[in-house]
Motif scaffolding. Structure first.
Motif, PDB file in Angstrom:
ATOM      1  N   ASN A  44       0.830  -1.209   0.000  1.00 34.44           N
ATOM      2  CA  ASN A  44       0.000   0.000   0.000  1.00 34.44           C
ATOM      3  C   ASN A  44       0.865   1.259   0.000  1.00 34.44           C
ATOM      4  O   ASN A  44       0.576   2.232  -0.712  1.00 34.44           O
ATOM      5  N   ALA A  45       1.917   1.241   0.816  1.00 32.17           N
ATOM      6  CA  ALA A  45       2.811   2.395   0.880  1.00 32.17           C
ATOM      7  C   ALA A  45       3.531   2.597  -0.455  1.00 32.17           C
ATOM      8  O   ALA A  45       3.656   3.726  -0.947  1.00 32.17           O
ATOM      9  N   ASP A  46       3.992   1.500  -1.049  1.00 33.76           N
ATOM     10  CA  ASP A  46       4.666   1.596  -2.345  1.00 33.76           C
ATOM     11  C   ASP A  46       3.710   2.095  -3.424  1.00 33.76           C
ATOM     12  O   ASP A  46       4.083   2.902  -4.283  1.00 33.76           O
ATOM     13  N   ASN A  47       2.460   1.615  -3.374  1.00 27.46           N
ATOM     14  CA  ASN A  47       1.462   2.074  -4.350  1.00 27.46           C
ATOM     15  C   ASN A  47       1.166   3.562  -4.183  1.00 27.46           C
ATOM     16  O   ASN A  47       0.979   4.281  -5.174  1.00 27.46           O
ATOM     17  N   ALA A  48       1.139   4.016  -2.934  1.00 25.22           N
ATOM     18  CA  ALA A  48       0.917   5.450  -2.686  1.00 25.22           C
ATOM     19  C   ALA A  48       2.063   6.271  -3.257  1.00 25.22           C
ATOM     20  O   ALA A  48       1.844   7.355  -3.827  1.00 25.22           O
ATOM     21  N   ALA A  49       3.281   5.752  -3.116  1.00 25.20           N
ATOM     22  CA  ALA A  49       4.439   6.460  -3.672  1.00 25.20           C
ATOM     23  C   ALA A  49       4.336   6.544  -5.200  1.00 25.20           C
ATOM     24  O   ALA A  49       4.650   7.577  -5.803  1.00 25.20           O
ATOM     25  N   GLU A  50       3.867   5.458  -5.830  1.00 25.15           N
ATOM     26  CA  GLU A  50       3.685   5.462  -7.291  1.00 25.15           C
ATOM     27  C   GLU A  50       2.596   6.448  -7.710  1.00 25.15           C
ATOM     28  O   GLU A  50       2.731   7.158  -8.709  1.00 25.15           O
ATOM     29  N   ARG A  51       1.516   6.514  -6.908  1.00 26.04           N
ATOM     30  CA  ARG A  51       0.450   7.465  -7.226  1.00 26.04           C
ATOM     31  C   ARG A  51       0.946   8.898  -7.083  1.00 26.04           C
ATOM     32  O   ARG A  51       0.599   9.774  -7.884  1.00 26.04           O
ATOM     33  N   ALA A  52       1.785   9.132  -6.090  1.00 30.44           N
ATOM     34  CA  ALA A  52       2.346  10.473  -5.903  1.00 30.44           C
ATOM     35  C   ALA A  52       3.206  10.864  -7.102  1.00 30.44           C
ATOM     36  O   ALA A  52       3.163  12.018  -7.572  1.00 30.44           O
ATOM     37  N   GLN A  53       3.961   9.896  -7.609  1.00 25.59           N
ATOM     38  CA  GLN A  53       4.786  10.175  -8.785  1.00 25.59           C
ATOM     39  C   GLN A  53       3.915  10.465 -10.008  1.00 25.59           C
ATOM     40  O   GLN A  53       4.191  11.384 -10.791  1.00 25.59           O
ATOM     41  N   ALA A  54       2.840   9.702 -10.163  1.00 25.86           N
ATOM     42  CA  ALA A  54       1.926   9.919 -11.296  1.00 25.86           C
ATOM     43  C   ALA A  54       1.258  11.281 -11.210  1.00 25.86           C
ATOM     44  O   ALA A  54       1.068  11.963 -12.229  1.00 25.86           O
ATOM     45  N   ILE A  55       0.905  11.687 -10.003  1.00 26.36           N
ATOM     46  CA  ILE A  55       0.292  13.007  -9.813  1.00 26.36           C
ATOM     47  C   ILE A  55       1.296  14.103 -10.166  1.00 26.36           C
ATOM     48  O   ILE A  55       0.959  15.099 -10.829  1.00 26.36           O
ATOM     49  N   THR A  56       2.540  13.912  -9.738  1.00 29.34           N
ATOM     50  CA  THR A  56       3.592  14.898 -10.041  1.00 29.34           C
ATOM     51  C   THR A  56       3.787  15.028 -11.552  1.00 29.34           C
ATOM     52  O   THR A  56       3.910  16.144 -12.083  1.00 29.34           O
ATOM     53  N   ALA A 121      -7.857  13.907 -20.956  1.00 28.50           N
ATOM     54  CA  ALA A 121      -8.003  12.451 -20.882  1.00 28.50           C
ATOM     55  C   ALA A 121      -7.034  11.816 -19.881  1.00 28.50           C
ATOM     56  O   ALA A 121      -7.416  10.917 -19.116  1.00 28.50           O
ATOM     57  N   LYS A 122      -5.777  12.280 -19.879  1.00 28.94           N
ATOM     58  CA  LYS A 122      -4.794  11.688 -18.967  1.00 28.94           C
ATOM     59  C   LYS A 122      -5.145  11.975 -17.517  1.00 28.94           C
ATOM     60  O   LYS A 122      -5.028  11.108 -16.649  1.00 28.94           O
ATOM     61  N   ALA A 123      -5.578  13.189 -17.251  1.00 32.33           N
ATOM     62  CA  ALA A 123      -5.972  13.550 -15.884  1.00 32.33           C
ATOM     63  C   ALA A 123      -7.201  12.746 -15.458  1.00 32.33           C
ATOM     64  O   ALA A 123      -7.313  12.318 -14.303  1.00 32.33           O
ATOM     65  N   GLN A 124      -8.109  12.517 -16.403  1.00 37.83           N
ATOM     66  CA  GLN A 124      -9.307  11.730 -16.094  1.00 37.83           C
ATOM     67  C   GLN A 124      -8.931  10.284 -15.757  1.00 37.83           C
ATOM     68  O   GLN A 124      -9.446   9.705 -14.802  1.00 37.83           O
ATOM     69  N   HIS A 125      -8.027   9.721 -16.557  1.00 37.00           N
ATOM     70  CA  HIS A 125      -7.572   8.351 -16.308  1.00 37.00           C
ATOM     71  C   HIS A 125      -6.896   8.259 -14.943  1.00 37.00           C
ATOM     72  O   HIS A 125      -7.112   7.289 -14.192  1.00 37.00           O
ATOM     73  N   LEU A 126      -6.075   9.248 -14.613  1.00 36.75           N
ATOM     74  CA  LEU A 126      -5.402   9.282 -13.315  1.00 36.75           C
ATOM     75  C   LEU A 126      -6.439   9.343 -12.190  1.00 36.75           C
ATOM     76  O   LEU A 126      -6.336   8.621 -11.188  1.00 36.75           O
ATOM     77  N   ALA A 127      -7.429  10.199 -12.361  1.00 35.75           N
ATOM     78  CA  ALA A 127      -8.471  10.338 -11.344  1.00 35.75           C
ATOM     79  C   ALA A 127      -9.201   9.018 -11.125  1.00 35.75           C
ATOM     80  O   ALA A 127      -9.490   8.631  -9.986  1.00 35.75           O
ATOM     81  N   GLU A 128      -9.498   8.311 -12.214  1.00 35.30           N
ATOM     82  CA  GLU A 128     -10.184   7.022 -12.095  1.00 35.30           C
ATOM     83  C   GLU A 128      -9.320   6.005 -11.358  1.00 35.30           C
ATOM     84  O   GLU A 128      -9.814   5.208 -10.556  1.00 35.30           O
ATOM     85  N   ARG A 129      -8.026   6.056 -11.615  1.00 34.50           N
ATOM     86  CA  ARG A 129      -7.100   5.168 -10.915  1.00 34.50           C
ATOM     87  C   ARG A 129      -7.091   5.490  -9.411  1.00 34.50           C
ATOM     88  O   ARG A 129      -7.115   4.577  -8.569  1.00 34.50           O
ATOM     89  N   LEU A 130      -7.084   6.773  -9.084  1.00 30.59           N
ATOM     90  CA  LEU A 130      -7.085   7.189  -7.682  1.00 30.59           C
ATOM     91  C   LEU A 130      -8.383   6.773  -6.990  1.00 30.59           C
ATOM     92  O   LEU A 130      -8.375   6.306  -5.851  1.00 30.59           O
ATOM     93  N   ILE A 131      -9.494   6.931  -7.682  1.00 29.90           N
ATOM     94  CA  ILE A 131     -10.796   6.565  -7.108  1.00 29.90           C
ATOM     95  C   ILE A 131     -10.825   5.076  -6.759  1.00 29.90           C
ATOM     96  O   ILE A 131     -11.251   4.684  -5.671  1.00 29.90           O
ATOM     97  N   THR A 132     -10.359   4.250  -7.668  1.00 30.59           N
ATOM     98  CA  THR A 132     -10.336   2.801  -7.432  1.00 30.59           C
ATOM     99  C   THR A 132      -9.479   2.458  -6.222  1.00 30.59           C
ATOM    100  O   THR A 132      -9.876   1.657  -5.363  1.00 30.59           O
ATOM    101  N   ALA A 133      -8.308   3.076  -6.136  1.00 31.99           N
ATOM    102  CA  ALA A 133      -7.385   2.793  -5.033  1.00 31.99           C
ATOM    103  C   ALA A 133      -7.961   3.217  -3.694  1.00 31.99           C
ATOM    104  O   ALA A 133      -7.904   2.460  -2.707  1.00 31.99           O
ATOM    105  N   HIS A 134      -8.548   4.397  -3.657  1.00 27.64           N
ATOM    106  CA  HIS A 134      -9.035   4.916  -2.372  1.00 27.64           C
ATOM    107  C   HIS A 134     -10.321   4.227  -1.924  1.00 27.64           C
ATOM    108  O   HIS A 134     -10.560   4.078  -0.728  1.00 27.64           O
TER     109      HIS A 134
END
Length: 323
Positions: A44-56, A121-134
């Motif tokens: 979970n921590a590693d996945n959060a780090a990956e999400r932070a990188q994707a957001i950046t 589109a990329k921001a939307q895809h990222l948002a959908e990924r974040l929604i699933t994770a959270h």
């Protein structure tokens, strides 16, 4: 304010919260009850780090200024939270974790709508990924809290300070408190019904003093011995509540004999048979007794994992989450 500006602001907020989420997950690793939970929290921590990188990366793609302050703030926020967590019962710490996940989920949902509106589109895809994770993390924390409410927690253990904050040490003194509470209730009766009850107060107070002295006398022998003696005295005096409380404290400490366990002949069972038997328990209290006993005496990780899975199933049923 343009849609892009709103997107950038939300991404920055999500980055800060995600950095905090990662650090909190790493602090929780030390509270994992089993290796399986430890691996899950690490992932979970590693996945959060990956999400932070994707957001950046998405921030940069949208023209947002590279932010070197936000990650540091996230780590600092998590560190402060971890310190304050130690002064709170574990359920309060977990409720705050859940609040953070709900905020992340709500912001990700808002981000998705912004991205759809702005045709990003990329921001939307990222948002959908974040929604699933959270959503998954919200469900996991909800189950862990339900485990705690059922008598756990099974997945996470309270730190020593959290046990103090949550009142675990008060269990040891509850027989004494019960006697004192009995006196207090009797005194309150005096104020309501007058002199006649005064005689009852004297009688109860005398018994309470004897009971309290008996408990205090045994404290020098050791906590386990004092609890067993307190339980015997309480049952002899007819104080069933105090006796049950002392027994519950022993169960919390794993200080129970094999014949007190909810599974007959438990000590003679192999690891596989013990794990199978634990899965057949339907009471969270019974599973908890086995967990404490295993942690104190046998330390068989596969049995503890089976017990944790059983409690998790009961917790899911309690909160209406389907497997």
């Amino acid at each position: 304010m343009t849609d892009n500006t709103k997107l950038i602001n939300q991404l920055r907020a999500l980055l800060l919260l995600t950095q905090t989420e990662e650090q909190i997950a790493r602090t929780r690793i030390g509270q994992a009850r089993t290796d399986a939970v430890r691996r899950e929290l690490t992932q979970n921590a590693d996945n959060a780090a990956e999400r932070a990188q994707a957001i950046t990366e998405e921030l940069r793609a949208l023209g947002g200024v590279a932010d070197v302050v936000t990650p540091a703030l996230g780590r600092l926020g998590a560190l402060v939270k971890a310190v304050f967590d130690q002064a709170e019962p574990i359920e309060e710490a977990l409720l705050q974790d859940l609040t953070l996940e709900h905020q992340l989920l709500d912001r990700a949902t808002y981000l998705k709508v912004l991205a759809e509106t702005g045709k990003q589109a990329k921001a939307q895809h990222l948002a959908e990924r974040l929604i699933t994770a959270h959503k998954a993390t919200v469900e996991w924390l909800t189950v862990v809290l339900a485990e705690e409410a059922l008598g756990g927690p099974a997945a996470l253990q309270a730190t020593p300070l959290q046990r103090v904050a949550g009142g675990a040490t008060r269990l040891v003194n509850l027989p004494v408190r019960f006697a004192a509470d009995t006196v207090n209730r009797a005194v309150d009766s005096v104020q309501q019904v007058g002199e006649e009850t005064g005689d009852k107060v004297s009688s109860v107070a005398g018994k309470a003093a004897q009971f309290t002295d008996a408990v205090r006398e045994t404290l020098v022998v050791g906590r386990s011995a004092s609890l067993r003696r307190a339980e015997r005295i309480a049952r002899r005096e007819g104080n069933r509540t105090a006796a049950d409380t002392a027994k519950a404290a022993r169960e919390e400490l794993g200080d129970v004999s094999a014949d007190e366990l909810p599974i007959k002949g438990y000590d003679s069972l192999s690891t596989n048979d013990a794990a199978k038997a634990v899965k057949g328990l339907i009471s969270a209290h019974d599973v908890r007794v086995i967990i404490r006993y295993e942690e104190t005496h046998k330390k068989r990780s596969s049995v503890i994992s089976a017990a944790q899975t059983t409690v998790a199933g009961l917790a899911k049923d309690a909160v209406g989450i389907a497997d």
